[in-house]
Design a protein around this motif. Structure first.
Motif, PDB file in Angstrom:
ATOM      1  N   TYR A 104       0.845  -1.299   0.096  1.00  0.00           N
ATOM      2  CA  TYR A 104       0.028  -0.090   0.002  1.00  0.00           C
ATOM      3  C   TYR A 104       0.850   1.367  -0.149  1.00  0.00           C
ATOM      4  O   TYR A 104       1.880   1.416   0.776  1.00  0.00           O
ATOM      5  CB  TYR A 104      -0.982   0.013   1.242  1.00  0.00           C
ATOM      6  N   LEU A 135      -3.233  -6.261  11.464  1.00  0.00           N
ATOM      7  CA  LEU A 135      -4.427  -5.255  11.618  1.00  0.00           C
ATOM      8  C   LEU A 135      -5.726  -6.086  10.970  1.00  0.00           C
ATOM      9  O   LEU A 135      -5.508  -6.814  10.241  1.00  0.00           O
ATOM     10  CB  LEU A 135      -4.045  -3.977  10.903  1.00  0.00           C
ATOM     11  N   LYS A 160      -9.284  -5.327   8.622  1.00  0.00           N
ATOM     12  CA  LYS A 160      -9.616  -4.713   7.505  1.00  0.00           C
ATOM     13  C   LYS A 160      -9.972  -3.134   8.047  1.00  0.00           C
ATOM     14  O   LYS A 160      -9.548  -2.292   7.069  1.00  0.00           O
ATOM     15  CB  LYS A 160     -10.546  -5.484   6.585  1.00  0.00           C
ATOM     16  N   GLU A 166      -9.170  -1.349  10.122  1.00  0.00           N
ATOM     17  CA  GLU A 166      -7.758  -0.735  10.748  1.00  0.00           C
ATOM     18  C   GLU A 166      -7.131   0.088   9.552  1.00  0.00           C
ATOM     19  O   GLU A 166      -6.566   0.997   9.479  1.00  0.00           O
ATOM     20  CB  GLU A 166      -6.965  -1.195  11.681  1.00  0.00           C
ATOM     21  N   VAL A 167      -7.010  -0.793   8.586  1.00  0.00           N
ATOM     22  CA  VAL A 167      -6.379  -0.631   7.253  1.00  0.00           C
ATOM     23  C   VAL A 167      -6.955   0.531   6.528  1.00  0.00           C
ATOM     24  O   VAL A 167      -6.286   1.527   6.059  1.00  0.00           O
ATOM     25  CB  VAL A 167      -6.045  -2.021   6.318  1.00  0.00           C
ATOM     26  N   GLN A 168      -8.270   0.488   6.455  1.00  0.00           N
ATOM     27  CA  GLN A 168      -9.066   1.560   5.919  1.00  0.00           C
ATOM     28  C   GLN A 168      -8.945   2.666   6.581  1.00  0.00           C
ATOM     29  O   GLN A 168      -8.904   3.858   5.817  1.00  0.00           O
ATOM     30  CB  GLN A 168     -10.601   1.009   5.801  1.00  0.00           C
ATOM     31  N   LEU A 221       2.954  -0.513   5.050  1.00  0.00           N
ATOM     32  CA  LEU A 221       1.608  -1.358   5.016  1.00  0.00           C
ATOM     33  C   LEU A 221       1.498  -1.924   4.140  1.00  0.00           C
ATOM     34  O   LEU A 221       1.604  -1.880   2.917  1.00  0.00           O
ATOM     35  CB  LEU A 221       0.513  -0.243   5.068  1.00  0.00           C
ATOM     36  N   LYS A 257      -0.053  -6.489   2.690  1.00  0.00           N
ATOM     37  CA  LYS A 257      -1.025  -7.469   3.004  1.00  0.00           C
ATOM     38  C   LYS A 257      -0.374  -8.802   2.396  1.00  0.00           C
ATOM     39  O   LYS A 257       0.294  -8.793   1.166  1.00  0.00           O
ATOM     40  CB  LYS A 257      -2.418  -7.419   2.344  1.00  0.00           C
ATOM     41  N   ARG A 273      -3.200  -8.579   7.204  1.00  0.00           N
ATOM     42  CA  ARG A 273      -2.720  -7.415   6.770  1.00  0.00           C
ATOM     43  C   ARG A 273      -2.102  -6.728   8.113  1.00  0.00           C
ATOM     44  O   ARG A 273      -2.376  -7.334   9.235  1.00  0.00           O
ATOM     45  CB  ARG A 273      -4.057  -6.373   6.599  1.00  0.00           C
ATOM     46  N   VAL A 276       1.273  -3.833   9.661  1.00  0.00           N
ATOM     47  CA  VAL A 276       1.786  -2.333   9.422  1.00  0.00           C
ATOM     48  C   VAL A 276       3.236  -2.505  10.040  1.00  0.00           C
ATOM     49  O   VAL A 276       3.383  -3.277  11.259  1.00  0.00           O
ATOM     50  CB  VAL A 276       1.073  -1.490  10.135  1.00  0.00           C
TER      51      VAL A 276
END
Length: 768
Positions: free
Chosen positions: A403, A458, A460, A462-464, A491, A493, A503, A505
């Motif tokens: 990402y 993380l 999903k 939290e990623v968003q 970041l 996956k 996912r 970080v």
């Protein structure tokens, strides 16, 4: 047919001649098919290096000699263009190495003689002292034991030169880490007397026993159990002398032409003796001296108890043995083959190595709008057998998603993280350590062996949240260089062929420090469920709000700067609808102040300001040991470069002290080192701990010197519908006070959070 074969053989036959390359390099000797083959001499035009010896298929191979313009000479074996096998290198300063080589590096058994008279005999790995060996300093001090990365690490014995000359002086046998005593060990004085106990970074730390002698049966038992090194192994020169024949040579198979390979070798400097003989204890000459149980905190004596003469070999030795394996405990479980997370570790290490390597060649530039959003992400397939773009690997087939790589690359550069160090730290040969989250999120943490970074799984959602907040987060950390919010560096996956997505970080570890973190707290400002369960508390236990029985007193200007930055950071989180974040606070306990006061703190919890030394005073040998019971500040003065770095991912300005006329200061810990002070990093403070007396009539305040590490973590939870339902459910069904619940709307959460932090760091009226 026979004539054609004979003609081809004649053309391929070696012949003497000269070959001049386009870059000016010159070869004279035997040639075959236009390439050096056999014996020849090669001169590099740019560097002036000269090689004379064997060749094979255009690469140095066999026995030869290389001269450098500096005067250095190597003579020995070569393979595939590299110094590989048995060889000797002598430098212009008379330092020399004789032993085994691999790919131009010292590798195997060898003897290094330094120009200053130091000598090392033992094992080498990739150019560094690694494994078992003997290091003898020019002054007669000797170390026999395990080395790692060129430093004493593992089990070993260091013997200082005796007062009468030669060996037989003070000695320490035990565990080492990065050149200093770390773990369990026994220190023996030349004039008699022994100390058996635990060390931390070169200083006595924890409980130990001092006596005139230690029973031989106990020492033998400790050696048999592997706690103390076996001094009978590898203590003679014959044990460490490298063989002179029969050395195996590994052909690397790298056919780099000699025109691109310029001979070079970085010589490793000799290592210094880390500290001299221990003079902190006076050894008694009488054999009837008492046995003393002593407790230390980073080299400072806290308590002393006289033991029964025989308790050391009976009940006390049993207690000692039971605690030996827990002397040095690191958080987390090392991931080895067969571990449930082994394949996942291989995937993320390979993926990060690929990602960083792919983006590194792109020229540096400012972050653009196009660097955010779905179009900035990319996928890559990693089949087990490899592809045109990816190498083969031992894990299952997996897909890798990266990402916003340009944004995170700039973040790493902003925090002065070297790309090579980042890749080696995460994707090197060392295994990661898995640590389950102490919170309710169920996240898994992966800790690196060097503790510089952390990897957290993380959800999903939290990623968003992070992706939506990323442009504002980037501007925030760019604007406020002393921000305390979590530092994000990548970041990603991973989707293995099994189908389950992971996912995660990559973050900076705010507890990456040479000092031991004796206590750590996760503070939210709420009270419901904010206490640690009744478990055994150690240094790796994360305590919560209701467990906090300390008040921390900082210099007023530092307190103001800290609260101001926390207010700015919490406002940033509030504006993005974030709640449920925590103040992660850890402290290194330096020394007890031996001061007890009444149930209420007096107006001046800091009756004496921290001692301040000038740069010149701090440089004087032994001058700081007069202040061994406290923390010392050192004026940096005109020396703005400073003697030490702050940390692996720290940026921002250093703090100034009113005690030093508002000049920048460093923190000096006698016997440990000198540390730069920044907001939330290496901050000296006084901690007042409230404890109940045995009769319960009143409380006491014990005052400690501490070094604080502070940051704001868990910043990816929005006040969404789930949290609103949680708040309503706990308020109505369980009739909890809404103010005590962690799940509250962001505005109230930030106000409550800031108020709680202010009470943990009260004003000190003495300095107002």
């Amino acid at each position: 047919m026979h004539e054609r074969t004979a003609s081809a053989a004649s053309d391929a036959a070696a012949s003497a001649g000269e070959l001049t390359l386009p870059n000016g390099d010159l070869y004279s000797g035997t040639l075959s098919c236009g390439l050096p083959e056999g014996m020849g001499r090669y001169v590099w035009s740019g560097s002036g290096c000269v090689y004379s010896g064997g060749w094979r298929r255009g690469m140095r191979h066999g026995t030869g000699r290389t001269w450098w313009p500096s005067g250095a000479v190597y003579e020995g074996e070569y393979s595939a263009g590299f110094m590989d096998g048995q060889g000797t290198r002598v430098d212009a300063d008379s330092s020399s190495y004789k032993g085994q080589w691999k790919l131009d590096r010292k590798h195997g058994l060898g003897v290094q003689a330094h120009a200053n008279g130091d000598v090392y005999q033992g094992s080498w790995v990739h150019g560094q002292m690694e494994g078992h060996g003997r290091y003898t300093w020019a002054n007669g001090n000797t170390y026999v034991g395990t080395m790692r990365n060129g430093l004493m690490s593992g089990k070993g014995v260091l013997t200082w030169r005796g007062t009468a000359g030669g060996g037989g002086g003070d000695s320490f046998q035990g565990n080492w880490l990065d050149g200093v005593a770390h773990g369990y060990g026994m220190y023996t004085w030349e004039g008699g007397g022994c100390y058996l106990g635990t060390y931390s970074r070169g200083l006595k730390d924890g409980k130990g026993t001092f006596s005139h002698t230690v029973p031989a049966t106990l020492v033998d038992d400790l050696r048999k159990r592997g706690v103390l090194p076996d001094i009978s192994f590898g203590c003679t020169a014959a044990d460490l002398e490298p063989p002179t024949a029969g050395l195996s040579r590994r052909n690397s198979g790298l056919g780099r032409p000699p025109t691109k390979k310029k001979p070079s070798l970085q010589r490793r400097r000799s290592i210094g003796v880390t500290g001299g003989p221990d003079k902190t204890l006076k050894c008694e000459d009488s054999s009837s001296s008492p046995i003393l149980e002593r407790e230390y905190a980073q080299g400072v004596l806290i308590s002393e108890v006289v033991l029964d003469k025989w308790s050391l070999t009976e009940s006390y030795s049993k207690k000692l043995k039971l605690g030996l394996t827990r002397a040095v405990k690191r958080p987390g479980e090392t991931i080895i083959k067969g571990h449930r997370s082994y394949d996942l570790m291989l995937c993320l290490q390979l993926g990060i190595r690929y990602t960083v390597g792919k983006i590194t060649p792109i020229p540096e530039r400012e972050v653009r709008t196009s660097d955010y959003g779905p179009k900035a992400n990319f996928w890559m397939n990693f089949p087990k057998n490899g592809s045109k773009l990816t190498p083969s690997h031992r894990a299952l087939d997996f897909k890798w998603k990266d990402y916003c790589p340009m944004v995170f690359r700039n973040l790493r550069e902003m925090f002065k993280i070297d790309t090579a160090d980042y890749m080696i730290s995460i994707s090197g040969s060392d295994a990661l350590r898995e640590l389950s989250s102490p919170g309710k999120s169920g996240s898994i943490f992966f800790l690196l062996q060097d503790d510089r970074f952390m990897i957290k799984t993380l959800r999903k959602s939290e990623v968003q949240v992070l992706l939506r907040m990323l442009p504002y987060y980037y501007r925030h950390v760019q604007t406020y260089e002393n921000t305390l919010v979590t530092k994000f560096f990548g970041l990603h996956k991973v989707t293995p062929s099994s189908g389950q997505k992971f996912r995660f970080v990559v973050m900076g570890n705010m507890f990456c420090t040479e000092l031991r973190i004796h206590r750590r707290f996760d503070l939210k400002g709420s009270s419901l469920g904010r206490s640690t369960e009744k478990i055994k508390i150690d240094e790796n236990t994360t305590l919560k709000d209701l467990d906090l029985n300390y008040l921390f007193y900082l210099e007023p200007s530092w307190r103001g700067a800290l609260l101001k930055q926390i207010e700015i950071d919490s406002e940033f989180l509030r504006n993005h609808g974030i709640m449920d974040y925590s103040l992660l606070l850890g402290f290194h306990y330096r020394a007890r102040r031996n001061q007890q006061i009444g149930s209420s703190c007096p107006q001046g919890i800091l009756p004496d300001k921290l001692t301040v030394l000038s740069e010149a005073d701090a440089a004087e040998e032994n001058s700081v040991y007069n202040y061994q019971d406290g923390l010392i500040l050192v004026q940096r003065g005109s020396n703005k470069n400073g003697p030490a770095s702050v940390g692996p991912h720290i940026r921002g300005s250093r703090l100034r002290s009113s005690s030093a006329c508002f000049e920048e200061v460093d923190l000096l810990l006698p016997g440990t080192g000198r540390l730069p002070i920044q907001l939330g990093v290496n901050m000296p403070a006084r901690a007042a701990k409230e404890e109940e007396q045995e009769d319960g009539s009143k409380s006491l305040h014990h005052v400690y010197d501490v070094v604080l590490y502070i940051g704001i973590i868990d910043i990816l939870q929005k006040y969404n519908m789930t949290k609103k339902i949680e708040h309503a459910y706990k308020s109505i069904n369980y009739k909890y006070n809404p103010l005590s619940i962690s799940a509250v709307e962001p505005q109230f959460y930030s106000e409550r959070f800031f108020k709680f932090v202010g009470t943990a760091f009260p004003e000190n009226s003495y300095n107002q």
